[in-house]
Enzyme design. Structure first.
Site, PDB file in Angstrom:
ATOM      1  CB  CYS A 125      -0.898  -0.015   1.241  1.00  0.00           C
ATOM      2  SG  CYS A 125      -2.044   1.372   1.312  1.00  0.00           S
ATOM      3  CG  HIS A 185      -5.571  -2.509  -1.466  1.00  0.00           C
ATOM      4  ND1 HIS A 185      -4.615  -3.110  -0.689  1.00  0.00           N
ATOM      5  CD2 HIS A 185      -5.290  -1.174  -1.442  1.00  0.00           C
ATOM      6  CE1 HIS A 185      -3.797  -2.171  -0.207  1.00  0.00           C
ATOM      7  NE2 HIS A 185      -4.194  -0.984  -0.652  1.00  0.00           N
ATOM      8  CD  GLU A 186      -6.561   1.299  -4.123  1.00  0.00           C
ATOM      9  OE1 GLU A 186      -6.714   2.230  -3.297  1.00  0.00           O
ATOM     10  OE2 GLU A 186      -5.444   0.799  -4.342  1.00  0.00           O
TER      11      GLU A 186
END
Length: 180
Positions: free
Chosen positions: A101, A143-144
């Site tokens: 990230c 993830h986003e």
């Protein structure tokens, strides 16, 4: 071409907030933010970036998969702005994969995610889109999407033993991929 934005680091409280819905897609500040996020994700060698990562707590992210130094095996796709996204269906199959990230530099984690998802979002032109995503691109979306709810990938790990430094990741994981 957009402006390069500063990316928040883990510990900044904005990263833990639930982002608000976007009401006006035609707002020129929103359109500029989309351009700025597109520039920032490319410059940072990311494959996705969410508005909260640049201190904008709204439900917007970019999925921009392409091979780069951080993800050499990423599939190539046209970057897409996804406004007010939703996961409307998902596979039962869950796969673990290494994630990093931009807000947590130098660390990777082995994260379980749905292998395939069906999503809905509004594009930057105000058009509702429906897509089925699988594998790495589905992983990026999830993830986003987590960023919009104040969730960091480390929160999803099954065990702290599933954390590795970027340096060891490149040594151990990427070399295994290249030698097979």
């Amino acid at each position: 071409m957009g402006e390069l934005l500063s990316i928040l680091q883990l510990g900044n409280p904005v990263l833990r907030q639930k982002a608000s819905l976007i009401e006006n897609i035609n707002d020129e500040n929103l359109q500029k933010l989309i351009d700025d996020l597109m520039t920032t994700v490319v410059q940072a060698n990311g494959v996705g970036i969410a508005a909260p990562q640049v201190a904008q707590s709204c439900r917007l992210f970019i999925v921009a998969s392409r091979p780069n130094p951080r993800y050499p095996n990423a599939p190539q796709m046209e970057p897409s702005a996804m406004i007010n996204p939703k996961i409307i269906a998902h596979s039962t199959e869950i796969v673990e994969g290494w994630e990093g990230c931009l807000c947590v530099p130098g660390i990777r984690g082995l994260v379980p995610r749905y292998q395939a998802i069906e999503v809905e979002y509004t594009d930057r032109n105000g058009k509702l889109q429906k897509q089925e995503l699988s594998d790495f691109v589905a992983r990026i979306f999830q993830h986003e999407y987590d960023h919009l709810d104040g969730i960091i990938f480390l929160d999803r790990l099954k065990d702290t033993l599933d954390i590795i430094t970027e340096q060891e990741y490149k040594k151990q994981i990427l070399q295994t991929v290249h030698s097979t």
